[in-house]
Design a protein around this motif. Structure first.
Motif, PDB file in Angstrom:
ATOM      1  N   THR A  12      17.537 -11.846   7.534  1.00 22.68           N
ATOM      2  CA  THR A  12      17.388 -11.304   8.887  1.00 22.68           C
ATOM      3  C   THR A  12      18.277 -10.079   9.081  1.00 22.68           C
ATOM      4  OG1 THR A  12      16.860 -13.499   9.737  1.00 22.68           O
ATOM      5  CG2 THR A  12      17.564 -11.863  11.345  1.00 22.68           C
ATOM      6  N   ASN A  13      19.506 -10.152   8.596  1.00 27.19           N
ATOM      7  CA  ASN A  13      20.406  -8.998   8.706  1.00 27.19           C
ATOM      8  C   ASN A  13      19.876  -7.802   7.927  1.00 27.19           C
ATOM      9  OD1 ASN A  13      22.243 -10.227  10.421  1.00 27.19           O
ATOM     10  ND2 ASN A  13      23.489 -11.026   8.752  1.00 27.19           N
ATOM     11  N   ARG A  14      19.319  -8.066   6.762  1.00 30.15           N
ATOM     12  CA  ARG A  14      18.756  -6.976   5.966  1.00 30.15           C
ATOM     13  C   ARG A  14      17.566  -6.348   6.683  1.00 30.15           C
ATOM     14  NH1 ARG A  14      15.615  -7.024   0.409  1.00 30.15           N
ATOM     15  NH2 ARG A  14      15.697  -4.808  -0.018  1.00 30.15           N
ATOM     16  N   LEU A  15      16.697  -7.181   7.258  1.00 28.56           N
ATOM     17  CA  LEU A  15      15.557  -6.646   8.011  1.00 28.56           C
ATOM     18  C   LEU A  15      16.024  -5.805   9.191  1.00 28.56           C
ATOM     19  CD1 LEU A  15      13.101  -9.676   7.950  1.00 28.56           C
ATOM     20  CD2 LEU A  15      12.658  -7.397   7.001  1.00 28.56           C
ATOM     21  N   LYS A  16      17.044  -6.268   9.903  1.00 31.11           N
ATOM     22  CA  LYS A  16      17.576  -5.500  11.040  1.00 31.11           C
ATOM     23  C   LYS A  16      18.106  -4.150  10.581  1.00 31.11           C
ATOM     24  CE  LYS A  16      19.099  -9.371  13.910  1.00 31.11           C
ATOM     25  NZ  LYS A  16      20.287 -10.050  14.452  1.00 31.11           N
ATOM     26  N   ARG A  17      18.842  -4.146   9.463  1.00 31.69           N
ATOM     27  CA  ARG A  17      19.410  -2.905   8.945  1.00 31.69           C
ATOM     28  C   ARG A  17      18.301  -1.938   8.532  1.00 31.69           C
ATOM     29  NH1 ARG A  17      20.425  -0.886   4.260  1.00 31.69           N
ATOM     30  NH2 ARG A  17      20.060  -2.762   3.043  1.00 31.69           N
ATOM     31  N   LEU A  18      17.276  -2.453   7.866  1.00 37.89           N
ATOM     32  CA  LEU A  18      16.162  -1.603   7.447  1.00 37.89           C
ATOM     33  C   LEU A  18      15.378  -1.075   8.646  1.00 37.89           C
ATOM     34  CD1 LEU A  18      14.922  -3.689   4.391  1.00 37.89           C
ATOM     35  CD2 LEU A  18      16.068  -1.456   4.317  1.00 37.89           C
ATOM     36  N   GLN A  19      15.202  -1.914   9.647  1.00 37.95           N
ATOM     37  CA  GLN A  19      14.491  -1.478  10.851  1.00 37.95           C
ATOM     38  C   GLN A  19      15.269  -0.367  11.548  1.00 37.95           C
ATOM     39  OE1 GLN A  19      13.790  -4.475  13.905  1.00 37.95           O
ATOM     40  NE2 GLN A  19      11.789  -3.575  14.270  1.00 37.95           N
ATOM     41  N   LYS A  20      16.571  -0.508  11.587  1.00 33.02           N
ATOM     42  CA  LYS A  20      17.406   0.530  12.189  1.00 33.02           C
ATOM     43  C   LYS A  20      17.324   1.828  11.368  1.00 33.02           C
ATOM     44  CE  LYS A  20      22.069   1.356  13.860  1.00 33.02           C
ATOM     45  NZ  LYS A  20      23.419   0.815  14.029  1.00 33.02           N
ATOM     46  N   LEU A  21      17.351   1.698  10.047  1.00 29.08           N
ATOM     47  CA  LEU A  21      17.260   2.855   9.163  1.00 29.08           C
ATOM     48  C   LEU A  21      15.961   3.626   9.397  1.00 29.08           C
ATOM     49  CD1 LEU A  21      18.230   4.430   6.554  1.00 29.08           C
ATOM     50  CD2 LEU A  21      16.781   2.824   5.301  1.00 29.08           C
ATOM     51  N   PHE A  22      14.829   2.940   9.373  1.00 25.33           N
ATOM     52  CA  PHE A  22      13.553   3.622   9.557  1.00 25.33           C
ATOM     53  C   PHE A  22      13.285   3.946  11.025  1.00 25.33           C
ATOM     54  CE2 PHE A  22      12.998   1.769   5.341  1.00 25.33           C
ATOM     55  CZ  PHE A  22      12.552   2.879   4.650  1.00 25.33           C
ATOM     56  N   GLY A  23      13.921   3.232  11.937  1.00 28.44           N
ATOM     57  CA  GLY A  23      13.760   3.488  13.364  1.00 28.44           C
ATOM     58  C   GLY A  23      14.258   4.859  13.788  1.00 28.44           C
ATOM     59  N   LYS A  24      15.202   5.400  13.037  1.00 27.45           N
ATOM     60  CA  LYS A  24      15.754   6.720  13.403  1.00 27.45           C
ATOM     61  C   LYS A  24      14.749   7.850  13.224  1.00 27.45           C
ATOM     62  CE  LYS A  24      17.921   7.672   8.947  1.00 27.45           C
ATOM     63  NZ  LYS A  24      19.181   7.725   8.225  1.00 27.45           N
TER      64      LYS A  24
END
Length: 106
Positions: A12-24
């Motif tokens: 879940t933490n990895r998904l959140k980090r990736l979502q934040k990365l691509f969200g930018k």
């Protein structure tokens, strides 16, 4: 890896980090989901390489379908096979669509 609770938290933490990365990049919601899942499956570096390759080829690097279209060219250059990741995204999105039909408010 042995403790299911810790494994879920790490994923879940990895998904959140990736979502934040691509969200930018300001992607549309569905595209953000697809790129997040693709990076979760293949690695963020690999998906970033795909996006950069797409840009160099004149394809839309903000659309997963554009990436899927250029992956065969990447295969020819031995840069990225992508079959597993494409299948992974198709499976997850199909499952998501099925769930939405059952419960439309998701």
């Amino acid at each position: 890896l042995i403790d299911p609770e810790m494994n879920l938290k790490a994923g879940t933490n990895r998904l959140k980090r990736l979502q934040k990365l691509f969200g930018k990049y300001g992607m549309e919601r569905e595209e953000l989901i697809k790129f997040t899942l693709a990076a979760y499956n293949a690695g963020e570096g690999r998906i970033s390489e795909c996006r950069k390759y797409a840009e160099n080829m004149g394809a839309d690097s903000m659309k997963w379908d554009s990436i899927v279209e250029i992956i065969p060219q990447m295969r020819e250059e031995n840069l990225f096979n992508g079959k597993e990741t494409i299948s992974y995204i198709e499976s997850i999105m199909s499952l998501y669509d099925s769930i939405c039909q059952i419960h439309p408010s998701i």
